[in-house]
Design a protein around this motif. Structure first.
Motif, PDB file in Angstrom:
ATOM      1  N   VAL A 172       0.868  -1.181   0.000  1.00  0.00           N
ATOM      2  CA  VAL A 172       0.000   0.000   0.000  1.00  0.00           C
ATOM      3  C   VAL A 172       0.902   1.228   0.000  1.00  0.00           C
ATOM      4  O   VAL A 172       1.612   1.488   0.971  1.00  0.00           O
ATOM      5  CB  VAL A 172      -0.951   0.026   1.217  1.00  0.00           C
ATOM      6  CG1 VAL A 172      -1.844   1.256   1.168  1.00  0.00           C
ATOM      7  CG2 VAL A 172      -1.766  -1.257   1.301  1.00  0.00           C
ATOM      8  N   GLY A 221       1.578   5.523  -0.942  1.00  0.00           N
ATOM      9  CA  GLY A 221       0.942   6.829  -0.966  1.00  0.00           C
ATOM     10  C   GLY A 221       1.830   7.855  -0.295  1.00  0.00           C
ATOM     11  O   GLY A 221       2.903   7.529   0.210  1.00  0.00           O
ATOM     12  N   LYS A 248      -2.833   5.556   4.060  1.00  0.00           N
ATOM     13  CA  LYS A 248      -2.234   4.252   3.766  1.00  0.00           C
ATOM     14  C   LYS A 248      -2.457   3.247   4.887  1.00  0.00           C
ATOM     15  O   LYS A 248      -2.861   2.109   4.634  1.00  0.00           O
ATOM     16  CB  LYS A 248      -0.719   4.370   3.530  1.00  0.00           C
ATOM     17  CG  LYS A 248      -0.302   5.258   2.420  1.00  0.00           C
ATOM     18  CD  LYS A 248       1.217   5.380   2.340  1.00  0.00           C
ATOM     19  CE  LYS A 248       1.891   5.854   3.595  1.00  0.00           C
ATOM     20  NZ  LYS A 248       1.627   7.242   3.972  1.00  0.00           N
ATOM     21  N   ALA A 260      -6.022   2.114   5.127  1.00  0.00           N
ATOM     22  CA  ALA A 260      -6.334   1.209   4.015  1.00  0.00           C
ATOM     23  C   ALA A 260      -5.772  -0.180   4.289  1.00  0.00           C
ATOM     24  O   ALA A 260      -6.445  -1.196   4.061  1.00  0.00           O
ATOM     25  CB  ALA A 260      -5.790   1.764   2.705  1.00  0.00           C
ATOM     26  N   LEU A 295      -1.462  -1.137  -4.159  1.00  0.00           N
ATOM     27  CA  LEU A 295      -2.532  -0.149  -4.039  1.00  0.00           C
ATOM     28  C   LEU A 295      -1.928   1.231  -3.843  1.00  0.00           C
ATOM     29  O   LEU A 295      -0.913   1.390  -3.165  1.00  0.00           O
ATOM     30  CB  LEU A 295      -3.439  -0.495  -2.855  1.00  0.00           C
ATOM     31  CG  LEU A 295      -4.068  -1.893  -2.875  1.00  0.00           C
ATOM     32  CD1 LEU A 295      -4.806  -2.164  -1.570  1.00  0.00           C
ATOM     33  CD2 LEU A 295      -4.986  -2.047  -4.070  1.00  0.00           C
ATOM     34  N   TRP A 296      -2.579   2.229  -4.421  1.00  0.00           N
ATOM     35  CA  TRP A 296      -2.169   3.623  -4.268  1.00  0.00           C
ATOM     36  C   TRP A 296      -3.247   4.333  -3.458  1.00  0.00           C
ATOM     37  O   TRP A 296      -4.428   4.234  -3.774  1.00  0.00           O
ATOM     38  CB  TRP A 296      -2.026   4.270  -5.646  1.00  0.00           C
ATOM     39  CG  TRP A 296      -1.731   5.743  -5.595  1.00  0.00           C
ATOM     40  CD1 TRP A 296      -2.591   6.752  -5.901  1.00  0.00           C
ATOM     41  CD2 TRP A 296      -0.514   6.360  -5.203  1.00  0.00           C
ATOM     42  NE1 TRP A 296      -1.970   7.966  -5.733  1.00  0.00           N
ATOM     43  CE2 TRP A 296      -0.697   7.754  -5.301  1.00  0.00           C
ATOM     44  CE3 TRP A 296       0.715   5.879  -4.766  1.00  0.00           C
ATOM     45  CZ2 TRP A 296       0.300   8.665  -4.984  1.00  0.00           C
ATOM     46  CZ3 TRP A 296       1.709   6.790  -4.456  1.00  0.00           C
ATOM     47  CH2 TRP A 296       1.506   8.161  -4.571  1.00  0.00           C
ATOM     48  N   THR A 297      -2.825   5.039  -2.424  1.00  0.00           N
ATOM     49  CA  THR A 297      -3.758   5.764  -1.570  1.00  0.00           C
ATOM     50  C   THR A 297      -3.459   7.248  -1.653  1.00  0.00           C
ATOM     51  O   THR A 297      -2.322   7.678  -1.527  1.00  0.00           O
ATOM     52  CB  THR A 297      -3.646   5.281  -0.105  1.00  0.00           C
ATOM     53  OG1 THR A 297      -3.891   3.888  -0.070  1.00  0.00           O
ATOM     54  CG2 THR A 297      -4.641   5.988   0.791  1.00  0.00           C
ATOM     55  N   THR A 299      -8.322   4.682  -2.112  1.00  0.00           N
ATOM     56  CA  THR A 299      -7.328   3.679  -2.503  1.00  0.00           C
ATOM     57  C   THR A 299      -7.731   3.035  -3.820  1.00  0.00           C
ATOM     58  O   THR A 299      -8.892   2.675  -4.003  1.00  0.00           O
ATOM     59  CB  THR A 299      -7.221   2.603  -1.397  1.00  0.00           C
ATOM     60  OG1 THR A 299      -6.872   3.251  -0.169  1.00  0.00           O
ATOM     61  CG2 THR A 299      -6.138   1.591  -1.728  1.00  0.00           C
TER      62      THR A 299
END
Length: 175
Positions: A7, A9, A15, A18, A164-166, A171
């Motif tokens: 994760v 970001g 992050k 998430a 994953l990008w937050t 997200t």
């Protein structure tokens, strides 16, 4: 092999929340805190308290930067928060800040971490900051940190099942 999720970001992007949500339905997660306690720093203590307040009481806690043995052994899922602090503390432990030529030692730690990550039998979620989108740092040590952080994120990302990008609490998957 376990499922591996990274994760990413920016700072304070959501992050950790998430990552916690990804494992919210699992009662026996081991939360791996890599930041240390930074004794005497009230702001840091407040951050730690906030993180603790969000975690289920059934989750365990490991406060360490020695991630390889955790990743290599079977067990419950791991939530590693975060790789950015792991890198910073690894740089501290290897005395890179006073001798930038010791970056090769950090590279060895990074390679060992990536190998353990790619082969872990556990489900694992790790949080990491994306620090390469800003200005080029003025001093060589901070540039080295930024470069190593980029290498770490890229290396772990490429051996992850999901990235994953937050941003701003939202997200999305990276493909």
């Amino acid at each position: 092999m376990g499922e591996r999720t990274l994760v990413l970001g920016g700072a304070r992007s959501g992050k950790s929340i998430a990552a916690e949500r990804l494992l919210a339905d699992v009662p026996d997660v081991v939360y791996v805190a890599t930041g240390g306690d930074d004794s005497g720093n009230a702001e840091w203590a407040d951050r730690i308290a906030l993180h603790r307040s969000r975690r289920p009481e059934s989750w365990g806690l490991a406060e360490t930067i020695d991630l390889v043995p955790l990743l290599e052994s079977p067990g419950p899922p791991l939530l590693i928060d975060c790789l950015t602090l792991w890198l910073s503390r690894t740089m501290d432990a290897t005395d890179v800040w006073s001798d930038l030529t010791r970056a090769t030692v950090v590279d060895q730690h990074l390679a060992a971490l990536a190998d353990a990550w790619s082969a872990t039998p556990r489900r694992v979620v790790a949080v990491s900051n994306d620090v390469g989108s800003g200005i080029v740092p003025a001093d060589p040590g901070t540039r080295l940190f930024r470069d190593l952080m980029g290498r770490l994120n890229t290396t772990i990302s490429l051996v992850s099942d999901q990235v994953l990008w937050t941003i701003a609490g939202r997200t999305m998957p990276l493909t």
